[in-house]
Design an enzyme around this catalytic site. Structure first.
Site, PDB file in Angstrom:
ATOM      1  N   ASN A 121     -10.067   1.826   7.974  1.00 49.98           N
ATOM      2  CA  ASN A 121     -11.402   1.912   8.571  1.00 49.98           C
ATOM      3  C   ASN A 121     -11.417   1.678  10.081  1.00 49.98           C
ATOM      4  O   ASN A 121     -12.474   1.688  10.694  1.00 49.98           O
ATOM      5  CB  ASN A 121     -12.381   0.962   7.866  1.00 49.98           C
ATOM      6  CG  ASN A 121     -11.971  -0.490   7.981  1.00 49.98           C
ATOM      7  OD1 ASN A 121     -10.918  -0.797   8.524  1.00 49.98           O
ATOM      8  ND2 ASN A 121     -12.803  -1.387   7.466  1.00 49.98           N
TER       9      ASN A 121
ATOM     10  N   HIS B 185      -4.368   6.259  -1.187  1.00 49.72           N
ATOM     11  CA  HIS B 185      -4.953   6.283   0.163  1.00 49.72           C
ATOM     12  C   HIS B 185      -3.899   6.547   1.243  1.00 49.72           C
ATOM     13  O   HIS B 185      -4.254   6.804   2.393  1.00 49.72           O
ATOM     14  CB  HIS B 185      -5.629   4.935   0.429  1.00 49.72           C
ATOM     15  CG  HIS B 185      -7.014   5.051   1.012  1.00 49.72           C
ATOM     16  ND1 HIS B 185      -7.733   6.230   1.073  1.00 49.72           N
ATOM     17  CD2 HIS B 185      -7.833   4.111   1.560  1.00 49.72           C
ATOM     18  CE1 HIS B 185      -8.910   6.003   1.633  1.00 49.72           C
ATOM     19  NE2 HIS B 185      -8.999   4.732   1.940  1.00 49.72           N
TER      20      HIS B 185
ATOM     21  N   ASN C 164     -13.455   6.635   5.111  1.00 53.14           N
ATOM     22  CA  ASN C 164     -13.623   5.686   6.226  1.00 53.14           C
ATOM     23  C   ASN C 164     -12.713   5.972   7.409  1.00 53.14           C
ATOM     24  O   ASN C 164     -13.074   5.713   8.560  1.00 53.14           O
ATOM     25  CB  ASN C 164     -13.411   4.255   5.736  1.00 53.14           C
ATOM     26  CG  ASN C 164     -14.556   3.772   4.869  1.00 53.14           C
ATOM     27  OD1 ASN C 164     -15.694   4.207   5.037  1.00 53.14           O
ATOM     28  ND2 ASN C 164     -14.264   2.896   3.928  1.00 53.14           N
TER      29      ASN C 164
ATOM     30  N   ASP D  17      -5.923  11.698   2.398  1.00 49.68           N
ATOM     31  CA  ASP D  17      -6.195  11.846   0.971  1.00 49.68           C
ATOM     32  C   ASP D  17      -7.605  12.380   0.781  1.00 49.68           C
ATOM     33  O   ASP D  17      -8.516  12.028   1.526  1.00 49.68           O
ATOM     34  CB  ASP D  17      -6.028  10.499   0.260  1.00 49.68           C
ATOM     35  CG  ASP D  17      -6.942   9.411   0.850  1.00 49.68           C
ATOM     36  OD1 ASP D  17      -6.818   9.142   2.062  1.00 49.68           O
ATOM     37  OD2 ASP D  17      -7.778   8.862   0.109  1.00 49.68           O
TER      38      ASP D  17
ATOM     39  N   TYR E 282       0.801  -1.224   0.000  1.00 52.78           N
ATOM     40  CA  TYR E 282       0.000   0.000   0.000  1.00 52.78           C
ATOM     41  C   TYR E 282       0.838   1.280   0.000  1.00 52.78           C
ATOM     42  O   TYR E 282       0.284   2.377  -0.124  1.00 52.78           O
ATOM     43  CB  TYR E 282      -0.921   0.021   1.230  1.00 52.78           C
ATOM     44  CG  TYR E 282      -1.956  -1.072   1.230  1.00 52.78           C
ATOM     45  CD1 TYR E 282      -3.018  -1.067   0.338  1.00 52.78           C
ATOM     46  CD2 TYR E 282      -1.867  -2.131   2.136  1.00 52.78           C
ATOM     47  CE1 TYR E 282      -3.975  -2.074   0.335  1.00 52.78           C
ATOM     48  CE2 TYR E 282      -2.814  -3.151   2.146  1.00 52.78           C
ATOM     49  CZ  TYR E 282      -3.862  -3.115   1.240  1.00 52.78           C
ATOM     50  OH  TYR E 282      -4.802  -4.113   1.237  1.00 52.78           O
TER      51      TYR E 282
END
Length: 200
Positions: A68, A20, A114, A93, A15
């Site tokens: 989240n 994100h 989230n 973001d 990631y």
């Protein structure tokens, strides 16, 4: 006065370069500017460090709980150090801003983010600061003639790496945000926002 600055993202090598994780990129650079080392702090479910800027101590946080569940980490630090919601700045973001645009604001809803949603739930408040790092929206990638009825895939978009040209302008926007952080830390948020928002 801002005492805690949180960068939002997802943990894991896969990631690191995704849209994100813009909040992580910001806090990584801020940690260098503030002379802080982010370490894995299990009690906070996060990478955490303390630094100094403009003579003030700041707490830096990158939750490692996945987006989240970011609130679990933020509330753990806030409770431990007795930090109030309005003393927290969350860097994240922002789909509703194009790449290269960065804005700061106080309070408001989650805008479908989230991470913000979970932080607001855990703090029982929306009254905290946000640094909104523009990443653009997937609808902008749909050819204009075929936008009617086309449903952009937001979840897939935010978890994809940036194109080179996007990365360059987002890096520049993060640099502009870093430049106003001494004002933010010195409780000169109005001045910080004025300087930040007069740039594109």
């Amino acid at each position: 006065m801002i005492k805690l600055i949180v960068g939002l993202g997802n943990p894991g090598a896969e990631y690191i370069a995704t849209r994100h994780n813009a909040g992580f990129w910001f806090v990584d650079q801020l940690a260098r500017d503030a002379g802080a080392t982010l370490r894995d702090e299990r009690r906070f479910h996060a990478f955490y460090g303390k630094g100094r800027m403009n003579g003030h101590e700041i707490h830096l946080l990158e939750p490692q709980t996945f987006m989240n569940r970011s609130g679990q980490s933020v509330v753990a630090v806030a409770q431990f150090f007795k930090i109030l919601p309005d003393e927290i700045l969350v860097a994240h973001d922002e789909l509703d801003l194009p790449p290269g645009v960065v804005k700061m604001k106080f309070g408001g809803g989650s805008g479908g983010h989230n991470g913000l949603k979970d932080i607001s739930a855990h703090l029982s408040s929306q009254q905290y600061w946000r640094l909104r790092i523009g990443i653009g929206h997937p609808r902008d990638l749909i050819p204009e003639g075929s936008r009617a009825g086309a449903k952009p895939d937001v979840a897939n978009f935010v978890l994809k790496p940036l194109r080179r040209e996007e990365q360059d302008v987002i890096d520049q926007s993060i640099e502009r945000a870093l430049a106003v952080m001494p004002h933010v830390i010195a409780d000169e948020t109005e001045r910080a926002m004025m300087n930040l928002h007069r740039n594109p």
